[in-house]
Motif scaffolding. Structure first.
Motif, short mmCIF file in Angstrom:
data_model
loop_
_atom_site.label_atom_id
_atom_site.label_comp_id
_atom_site.label_asym_id
_atom_site.label_seq_id
_atom_site.Cartn_x
_atom_site.Cartn_y
_atom_site.Cartn_z
N TYR A 24 0.64 -1.23 0.14
CA TYR A 24 0.05 -0.09 -0.11
C TYR A 24 0.92 1.17 -0.08
N ARG A 27 2.90 2.31 -3.11
CA ARG A 27 1.99 2.71 -4.55
C ARG A 27 1.22 3.98 -3.92
N HIS A 28 0.86 4.35 -2.72
CA HIS A 28 -0.12 5.03 -2.57
C HIS A 28 0.33 6.12 -1.54
N ARG A 81 -10.66 0.92 -3.08
CA ARG A 81 -9.33 -0.12 -2.91
C ARG A 81 -8.87 0.02 -1.38
N TYR A 85 -7.78 -3.18 1.25
CA TYR A 85 -6.97 -3.30 2.30
C TYR A 85 -7.07 -3.30 3.70
N ASP A 121 -4.07 -4.53 -7.30
CA ASP A 121 -3.49 -3.22 -7.45
C ASP A 121 -2.46 -2.89 -7.89
#
Length: 207
Positions: A24, A27-28, A81, A85, A121
């Motif tokens: 996570y 990527r974000h 999304r 998670y 993802d």
């Protein structure tokens, strides 16, 4: 505490770190949700381990899913999304906290959850699909004309659209649109889209 329980705790902590930091955050880049994922995971694992029976843990799991939904409604908005998670962190903690004589089947299930999230993802998965909330500087009531206008301005093929507002007084149209870009993930296409969305003629909010 048995050896199997200690192994599962180690597996859970490793999986939670991979989920929150390796997948996570990499990527974000939302630090607050990393804390949330780790807290949910470790908290659920601890409660499940203390309660200890499969019957109680089943009811506990269903209750925790419901509590999480209520918390989400009362907190800042998160995407679908991030909900995925959250549930992955909860599920990993729950199965890791249950008493097991053989921890390796559980480890395999946890690995499956991580692999599925990694793949689903991944930036390359459905990379050409986009979702925008767009405000046009024209009031367009005809759907065919609206599709053509959006396709031209966004540089892609419109898959679906929902008109949120047609303002005949101010001559604007607000539309929720899902579309596919002309070329997969190209930097130039993304740059042209970003330029279009920041121009006075077209306002968009990416989701």
């Amino acid at each position: 505490m048995t050896t199997s329980a200690l192994i599962l705790i180690g597996i859970d902590l490793a999986a939670a770190l991979v989920l929150s930091l390796g997948l996570y955050y990499r990527r974000h880049h939302r630090r607050d949700l990393v804390v949330a994922f780790l807290g949910v995971n470790v908290g659920v694992m601890t409660v499940a381990a203390v309660l200890g029976t499969a019957e109680v843990a089943l009811g506990l799991g269903l209750g925790l899913f419901g509590v999480l939904s209520i918390i989400r409604l009362r907190s800042s908005e998160i995407s679908q999304r991030e909900v995925a998670y959250y549930f992955a962190a909860l599920a990993i903690g729950l199965v890791s906290g249950l008493p097991q004589t053989n921890p390796w089947p559980v480890a395999a299930l946890i690995a499956l959850v991580l692999v599925v999230l990694w793949a689903a993802d991944h930036p390359a998965f459905l990379a050409r699909t986009r979702h925008q909330l767009v405000r046009l500087d024209r009031a367009i009531a005809d759907e065919t004309e609206l599709r053509a206008e959006l396709a031209q301005r966004l540089g892609g093929t419109v898959a679906s659209l929902i008109v949120q507002e047609v303002d005949l007084v101010n001559d604007t149209t607000l539309v929720d649109v899902r579309y596919r870009v002309a070329r997969a993930g190209g930097a130039r296409t993304a740059g042209r889209t970003a330029t279009a969305l920041t121009s006075p003629a077209l306002e968009g909010a990416a989701r």
